[in-house]
Write an enzyme that holds these catalytic residues in place. Sequence first.
Site, PDB file in Angstrom:
ATOM      1  N   THR A  13       0.815  -1.223   0.000  1.00 59.95           N
ATOM      2  CA  THR A  13       0.000   0.000   0.000  1.00 59.95           C
ATOM      3  C   THR A  13       0.844   1.266   0.000  1.00 59.95           C
ATOM      4  O   THR A  13       0.499   2.265  -0.645  1.00 59.95           O
ATOM      5  CB  THR A  13      -0.911   0.007   1.251  1.00 59.95           C
ATOM      6  OG1 THR A  13      -1.840  -1.055   1.111  1.00 59.95           O
ATOM      7  CG2 THR A  13      -1.672   1.301   1.395  1.00 59.95           C
ATOM      8  N   ASP A  57       1.685  -6.515  -4.584  1.00 58.62           N
ATOM      9  CA  ASP A  57       0.765  -6.487  -3.453  1.00 58.62           C
ATOM     10  C   ASP A  57       1.158  -7.721  -2.653  1.00 58.62           C
ATOM     11  O   ASP A  57       1.209  -8.828  -3.199  1.00 58.62           O
ATOM     12  CB  ASP A  57      -0.678  -6.609  -3.975  1.00 58.62           C
ATOM     13  CG  ASP A  57      -1.697  -6.559  -2.841  1.00 58.62           C
ATOM     14  OD1 ASP A  57      -1.501  -7.269  -1.840  1.00 58.62           O
ATOM     15  OD2 ASP A  57      -2.684  -5.833  -2.982  1.00 58.62           O
ATOM     16  N   SER A  58       1.454  -7.544  -1.382  1.00 60.33           N
ATOM     17  CA  SER A  58       2.051  -8.661  -0.646  1.00 60.33           C
ATOM     18  C   SER A  58       1.098  -9.832  -0.460  1.00 60.33           C
ATOM     19  O   SER A  58       1.510 -10.901  -0.013  1.00 60.33           O
ATOM     20  CB  SER A  58       2.626  -8.193   0.686  1.00 60.33           C
ATOM     21  OG  SER A  58       1.626  -8.049   1.662  1.00 60.33           O
ATOM     22  N   THR A  89       1.463  -4.704   4.079  1.00 62.27           N
ATOM     23  CA  THR A  89       1.223  -5.126   5.462  1.00 62.27           C
ATOM     24  C   THR A  89       0.647  -6.542   5.556  1.00 62.27           C
ATOM     25  O   THR A  89       0.825  -7.206   6.566  1.00 62.27           O
ATOM     26  CB  THR A  89       0.259  -4.154   6.172  1.00 62.27           C
ATOM     27  OG1 THR A  89      -0.974  -4.121   5.454  1.00 62.27           O
ATOM     28  CG2 THR A  89       0.839  -2.765   6.265  1.00 62.27           C
ATOM     29  N   ASP A  90      -0.031  -6.992   4.476  1.00 60.31           N
ATOM     30  CA  ASP A  90      -0.753  -8.271   4.580  1.00 60.31           C
ATOM     31  C   ASP A  90       0.157  -9.430   4.983  1.00 60.31           C
ATOM     32  O   ASP A  90      -0.217 -10.259   5.810  1.00 60.31           O
ATOM     33  CB  ASP A  90      -1.451  -8.608   3.254  1.00 60.31           C
ATOM     34  CG  ASP A  90      -2.644  -7.699   2.992  1.00 60.31           C
ATOM     35  OD1 ASP A  90      -3.084  -7.004   3.924  1.00 60.31           O
ATOM     36  OD2 ASP A  90      -3.135  -7.690   1.843  1.00 60.31           O
ATOM     37  N   GLN A 272      -4.318 -22.055  17.599  1.00 63.22           N
ATOM     38  CA  GLN A 272      -5.150 -21.009  16.983  1.00 63.22           C
ATOM     39  C   GLN A 272      -5.284 -19.789  17.898  1.00 63.22           C
ATOM     40  O   GLN A 272      -5.738 -18.734  17.468  1.00 63.22           O
ATOM     41  CB  GLN A 272      -6.548 -21.565  16.679  1.00 63.22           C
ATOM     42  CG  GLN A 272      -6.536 -22.618  15.599  1.00 63.22           C
ATOM     43  CD  GLN A 272      -7.911 -23.219  15.320  1.00 63.22           C
ATOM     44  OE1 GLN A 272      -8.923 -22.664  15.720  1.00 63.22           O
ATOM     45  NE2 GLN A 272      -7.933 -24.332  14.620  1.00 63.22           N
TER      46      GLN A 272
HETATM   47  N1  ASP Z   1      -2.641  -5.576   0.156  1.00 61.68           N
HETATM   48  C1  ASP Z   1      -1.614  -4.675   0.622  1.00 61.68           C
HETATM   49  C2  ASP Z   1      -0.308  -5.442   0.661  1.00 61.68           C
HETATM   50  O1  ASP Z   1      -0.130  -6.222   1.541  1.00 61.68           O
HETATM   51  C3  ASP Z   1      -1.984  -4.164   1.962  1.00 61.68           C
HETATM   52  C4  ASP Z   1      -0.991  -3.202   2.585  1.00 61.68           C
HETATM   53  O2  ASP Z   1       0.118  -3.009   2.167  1.00 61.68           O
HETATM   54  O3  ASP Z   1      -1.398  -2.583   3.608  1.00 61.68           O
HETATM   55  O4  ASP Z   1       0.502  -5.294  -0.216  1.00 61.68           O
END
Ligand code: ASP
Length: 340
Positions: A13, A57-58, A89-90, A272
């Site tokens: 992101t 995109d991760s 972040t993912d 979990q």
């Molecule tokens: N979908 C994005 C990623 O992981 C989300 C992010 O970066 O916050 O690349």
Amino acid sequence: MSRRILILHTGGTIGMVPSENGYVPGANLGELLADRLGGRQAELPRFEVQELDHLIDSANLTPSDWTRIARPLIDQWEHYDGFVVLHGTDTMAYTASALSYLLRGCDRPVILTGSQIPLGLPRTDALDNVTTALVLAASEHIHEVCLCFRGRLLRGNRARKLKTSGLDAFDSPNAPALGRAGIELELRRDLLLPPGHPDFQLPDMDANAVAVLALYPGIPARLVEATLALPGLKGLILHTFGAGNAPDANPALIQALADGIERGIAVINISQCPIGGVSQKAYASGAALDGIGVVAGGDLTPEAAFAKLHVLLAGGVQGEDLRRQFQAPRAGDSTPATPF
Ligand code: ASP
């Protein structure tokens, strides 16, 4: 002499731009960052920005991307005093964990960060995250892979993304934060790892080697059998209930696991529950797993367990060696087991 930092942009992101289908990775983050920092850049450690050829995109990350990210760091290790890795972040917690295992004997800061709102937008959280990460990457006291987000410094292999939209998206539920950015930057020097002697590893990662299966009430043995029959599978991470329990009243399921272990597949037990660890001897339903040779994963995060298993398997570790190395704390990833 002032310290020199390399920022490696991998996607996410932070550098994204709008498209017809929603946000997609955008290049030239270096220019945008310089523009957004303006005069503030002079007060920060010196840095250069490098971008991976293919920004992602991760959510699209695969284990071979870990080596794609580690390689430029290793190649330029001696030229920089610290590194900032900009990442989506993912799956940032997966990459932070993987880097903590690949960069064995780390002797300088590697700080992962990103943002929930792109750098180009007015309410972005990227500037705060990147500037704090840059300052931390210039610290002489950090010799490990960390994740820095919203003013908190977390050990990379202990961190988890816990919030989908909160700007304080990350935490490390089983380990205290290593630092905090308030008016002052506070580092928990008592918790930080001492400098190591670099002994980096860059094995070929095989995405098919590890699968993850979450137990759920009523899970059929056939799902476990089918998972263990996946071509190329060498390790299975089971997300079990509570302190590491599985339905031992379903003998076919326990037998399916036992057969997989017999065929040489490493089966790892991770809870979990986000807080606490696995204790396979607490209940009969956990002891059933213990009895067939399932490896108790302690209080490793699911992300660290996945990365650790991948890295060990890619390095050719198996059998009892794998159990021993998996369970031994590495780069501060877990709390040493105490007998129940
Ligand atoms: N979908 C994005 C990623 O992981 C989300 C992010 O970066 O916050 O690349």
